[in-house]
Design a protein around this motif. Sequence first.
Motif, PDB file in Angstrom:
ATOM      1  N   ALA A  55       7.450  24.391  10.081  1.00  0.00           N
ATOM      2  CA  ALA A  55       6.096  23.940   9.390  1.00  0.00           C
ATOM      3  C   ALA A  55       4.911  24.606  10.041  1.00  0.00           C
ATOM      4  O   ALA A  55       3.713  24.125   9.905  1.00  0.00           O
ATOM      5  CB  ALA A  55       6.097  22.468   9.556  1.00  0.00           C
ATOM      6  N   ASP A  56       5.297  25.637  10.991  1.00  0.00           N
ATOM      7  CA  ASP A  56       4.288  26.424  11.704  1.00  0.00           C
ATOM      8  C   ASP A  56       3.537  25.460  12.454  1.00  0.00           C
ATOM      9  O   ASP A  56       2.203  25.286  12.744  1.00  0.00           O
ATOM     10  CB  ASP A  56       3.288  26.992  10.975  1.00  0.00           C
ATOM     11  N   TRP A  57       3.964  24.120  12.877  1.00  0.00           N
ATOM     12  CA  TRP A  57       3.558  23.251  13.943  1.00  0.00           C
ATOM     13  C   TRP A  57       2.422  22.393  13.310  1.00  0.00           C
ATOM     14  O   TRP A  57       1.633  21.759  13.744  1.00  0.00           O
ATOM     15  CB  TRP A  57       3.160  23.834  15.208  1.00  0.00           C
ATOM     16  N   LYS A  58       2.670  22.346  11.765  1.00  0.00           N
ATOM     17  CA  LYS A  58       1.620  21.632  11.044  1.00  0.00           C
ATOM     18  C   LYS A  58       2.499  20.533  10.510  1.00  0.00           C
ATOM     19  O   LYS A  58       3.320  20.695   9.612  1.00  0.00           O
ATOM     20  CB  LYS A  58       0.756  22.238   9.939  1.00  0.00           C
ATOM     21  N   ILE A  59       2.417  19.275  11.207  1.00  0.00           N
ATOM     22  CA  ILE A  59       3.330  18.163  10.597  1.00  0.00           C
ATOM     23  C   ILE A  59       2.744  16.937  10.502  1.00  0.00           C
ATOM     24  O   ILE A  59       1.637  16.603  10.803  1.00  0.00           O
ATOM     25  CB  ILE A  59       4.663  18.035  11.534  1.00  0.00           C
ATOM     26  N   THR A  60       3.325  15.992  10.023  1.00  0.00           N
ATOM     27  CA  THR A  60       3.124  14.757   9.577  1.00  0.00           C
ATOM     28  C   THR A  60       4.017  13.805  10.030  1.00  0.00           C
ATOM     29  O   THR A  60       5.276  13.736  10.045  1.00  0.00           O
ATOM     30  CB  THR A  60       2.919  14.294   8.250  1.00  0.00           C
ATOM     31  N   VAL A  61       3.562  12.852  11.177  1.00  0.00           N
ATOM     32  CA  VAL A  61       4.197  12.041  11.881  1.00  0.00           C
ATOM     33  C   VAL A  61       4.160  10.589  11.409  1.00  0.00           C
ATOM     34  O   VAL A  61       3.194  10.108  11.192  1.00  0.00           O
ATOM     35  CB  VAL A  61       3.728  11.994  13.585  1.00  0.00           C
ATOM     36  N   SER A  62       5.336   9.896  11.130  1.00  0.00           N
ATOM     37  CA  SER A  62       5.553   8.327  10.795  1.00  0.00           C
ATOM     38  C   SER A  62       5.581   7.691  11.670  1.00  0.00           C
ATOM     39  O   SER A  62       6.359   7.679  12.680  1.00  0.00           O
ATOM     40  CB  SER A  62       6.636   8.307   9.697  1.00  0.00           C
ATOM     41  N   LEU A  63       4.602   6.687  11.841  1.00  0.00           N
ATOM     42  CA  LEU A  63       5.006   5.558  13.096  1.00  0.00           C
ATOM     43  C   LEU A  63       5.095   4.256  12.334  1.00  0.00           C
ATOM     44  O   LEU A  63       4.325   3.829  11.395  1.00  0.00           O
ATOM     45  CB  LEU A  63       3.475   5.541  13.736  1.00  0.00           C
ATOM     46  N   ASN A  83       0.935   9.563   1.674  1.00  0.00           N
ATOM     47  CA  ASN A  83       2.143   9.012   0.989  1.00  0.00           C
ATOM     48  C   ASN A  83       2.702   8.024   2.146  1.00  0.00           C
ATOM     49  O   ASN A  83       3.618   8.261   2.940  1.00  0.00           O
ATOM     50  CB  ASN A  83       3.158   9.886   0.596  1.00  0.00           C
ATOM     51  N   LEU A  84       2.136   6.692   1.879  1.00  0.00           N
ATOM     52  CA  LEU A  84       2.683   5.901   2.966  1.00  0.00           C
ATOM     53  C   LEU A  84       2.820   4.513   2.368  1.00  0.00           C
ATOM     54  O   LEU A  84       1.937   3.710   1.427  1.00  0.00           O
ATOM     55  CB  LEU A  84       1.262   5.379   3.855  1.00  0.00           C
ATOM     56  N   TYR A  85       4.327   3.982   2.364  1.00  0.00           N
ATOM     57  CA  TYR A  85       4.592   2.967   1.555  1.00  0.00           C
ATOM     58  C   TYR A  85       5.442   2.114   2.503  1.00  0.00           C
ATOM     59  O   TYR A  85       5.983   2.194   3.578  1.00  0.00           O
ATOM     60  CB  TYR A  85       5.731   3.537   0.596  1.00  0.00           C
ATOM     61  N   GLY A  86       5.490   0.617   2.207  1.00  0.00           N
ATOM     62  CA  GLY A  86       6.164  -0.406   2.832  1.00  0.00           C
ATOM     63  C   GLY A  86       6.730  -1.057   1.664  1.00  0.00           C
ATOM     64  O   GLY A  86       6.228  -1.240   0.425  1.00  0.00           O
ATOM     65  N   LEU A  87       7.803  -1.921   1.884  1.00  0.00           N
ATOM     66  CA  LEU A  87       8.472  -2.972   1.229  1.00  0.00           C
ATOM     67  C   LEU A  87       8.023  -4.571   1.723  1.00  0.00           C
ATOM     68  O   LEU A  87       8.292  -4.520   2.827  1.00  0.00           O
ATOM     69  CB  LEU A  87       9.753  -2.699   1.228  1.00  0.00           C
ATOM     70  N   ALA A  88       7.967  -5.134   0.729  1.00  0.00           N
ATOM     71  CA  ALA A  88       7.613  -6.621   0.964  1.00  0.00           C
ATOM     72  C   ALA A  88       8.778  -7.458   0.262  1.00  0.00           C
ATOM     73  O   ALA A  88       8.923  -6.998  -0.901  1.00  0.00           O
ATOM     74  CB  ALA A  88       6.518  -7.261   0.590  1.00  0.00           C
ATOM     75  N   GLN A 167      12.277   6.267   2.839  1.00  0.00           N
ATOM     76  CA  GLN A 167      11.462   6.509   3.731  1.00  0.00           C
ATOM     77  C   GLN A 167      10.238   5.803   4.125  1.00  0.00           C
ATOM     78  O   GLN A 167       9.192   6.061   4.697  1.00  0.00           O
ATOM     79  CB  GLN A 167      11.004   8.016   3.047  1.00  0.00           C
ATOM     80  N   CYS A 168      10.256   4.380   3.538  1.00  0.00           N
ATOM     81  CA  CYS A 168       9.208   3.489   3.684  1.00  0.00           C
ATOM     82  C   CYS A 168       9.048   3.257   5.091  1.00  0.00           C
ATOM     83  O   CYS A 168      10.124   3.312   5.945  1.00  0.00           O
ATOM     84  CB  CYS A 168       9.536   2.171   3.104  1.00  0.00           C
ATOM     85  N   GLY A 169       7.896   3.101   5.561  1.00  0.00           N
ATOM     86  CA  GLY A 169       7.476   2.879   7.048  1.00  0.00           C
ATOM     87  C   GLY A 169       7.675   1.537   7.727  1.00  0.00           C
ATOM     88  O   GLY A 169       7.326   1.415   9.006  1.00  0.00           O
ATOM     89  N   LEU A 215      17.209   2.297   6.437  1.00  0.00           N
ATOM     90  CA  LEU A 215      15.665   2.512   6.754  1.00  0.00           C
ATOM     91  C   LEU A 215      15.553   3.161   7.996  1.00  0.00           C
ATOM     92  O   LEU A 215      16.483   2.589   8.958  1.00  0.00           O
ATOM     93  CB  LEU A 215      14.735   1.440   6.349  1.00  0.00           C
ATOM     94  N   SER A 216      14.593   3.679   8.312  1.00  0.00           N
ATOM     95  CA  SER A 216      14.335   4.457   9.629  1.00  0.00           C
ATOM     96  C   SER A 216      13.378   3.483  10.528  1.00  0.00           C
ATOM     97  O   SER A 216      13.378   3.285  11.678  1.00  0.00           O
ATOM     98  CB  SER A 216      13.617   5.761   9.816  1.00  0.00           C
TER      99      SER A 216
END
Length: 522
Positions: A55-63, A83-88, A167-169, A215-216
């Motif tokens: 990615a040429d060191w251009k990345i998105t980090v999920s926390l 693109n940030l999603y969650g589940l209730a 992939q939800c956070g 899930l992660s």
Amino acid sequence: MTGLCHKKYLKLTPPTEDDSRSAQIRILDALSDITEPVQFSMKALRQLSSVCASADWKITVSLSWDGCKWLITNLEAGDTASNLYGLAVDLGSTTVVMQLLDCISGKVLAQTSVRNHQRDKGLEILSRIFYSKDNPKHLEELRQLTLKSILEGMENIKKHTGIEVRQCGAMVISGNNAMIHFLVGLDPFPIFSSPYAVWADQLGFYPAQELGLPLSCPVYLVPARANYLGGDITSGLIDVNIQEKEQIQVFFDVGTNGELVIGNKDFLLCGAGAAGPALEGEAVRTGMRATAGAVTDVKLQKGAFLLSTIDNLPPVGICGSGIVDLLAELYLNGWVDNKGHFVPDMSEKIAWQPKEQEYAVCYSPGLWFYESDIQEFLKAKAAASTMVEILLQQMGLGIQDVETFYMAGAFGVHINKKSAVTIGMYPDIPLERIQQAGNSSLNGAAKLLLNRNLIDKIPELLSMMTYLQFGAVENFLHEMVAATAIPHTNLENYPSVEAERKKRMEEERISQARFSVRKRCR
């Protein structure tokens, strides 16, 4: 970063001989503005070699927040921070309801409701508890059925939105103690058995993989207060927020069971008990759950029933909200007395059933509502209304002292407030003071997902809650017997209901008199 998950786009400098920091440290240094601890998950560590350079060191980090630190759960090439999603999740004993939320805007992107597959081992919670008692194999069966229900909900949302929900956070699960025990594989029998000390009720954050979920991120299990006062009630209070209000409030989540909280910012008095399956349409001969063809609304005009059904299909049965309407209309028009007994002279639709040896009313061709059905429903509504009466008595309060009466749960969403007052399930107060809170368990889970500061308030909330065992109250049965009448044995507590009944009875008398005059004139 107020929610339980966050994404950050990073433009990192590649390593050089002068700067040979590892990819791990480069990312952590780029996140140094985060005040809480940050740690890599093993999955994210393993992604470093495949993502960073390509990615040429251009990345998105999920926390994802795990209760004490931010966990880096995923790395993606390029900028995917939007693109940030969650589940209730509301893990109910009958249905599992799930929402996919955009964790940036807070918007609900999709919602699904699936059958809780635990029902394969018992329609009622108690039957499932006995099925798993002292039997690890059966307990594991129920755990797997719980996971199957959640996974089905995730798959439904993916099909509807095209979003890979795995992939939800973050995920928040709210449910009663039995459901959460089944989810984590704990024997729920202590919920039912004295001294009612459950195995665990303050679970909080756990890795999704440990729960068996693909899930992660960590999963937050909403804490409970007592055996019958579970995380669904904690979540519900987060939603309606009575614990921060000045005036006295009532929060009532009613279904097969009823959970009740009365109080304000100074105190919360709580109780719970069985209301009965009749409130949800079960335990009634032609009763059913709120599915296609179920009667949901009933009006009785000039001796004819006017019905509304789900999906506008021909009636095949009647669900809880329809039953409340039907009882209210029968009573207001004088077709049943205040003890729930039919008055056969009022209509040809009321007929003796030889096989059942009781009266019943035909509310739609081939569909009958029996006197024993009425008695079953009145017992359920009496249990629910008596809980409110007893808790108010314990505090020396009357219903006039309550500012707002919140009705939660699926039953409280669709029920006609006026009809519920008519049969004595709700108190006779101005209808604007009765608020239908909907699925407060799910709503609260969504709020926790979007605002982790609310999680910090839960310990104080639980400490405010005093739990009352209704079985220990001397006059509970006496009050419940009084509440089995329509609307109540003490009619003076329901002036608007009696006024409406008298009005309708007089209109019927005048109508019958006119009919008799016309008949003689012919």
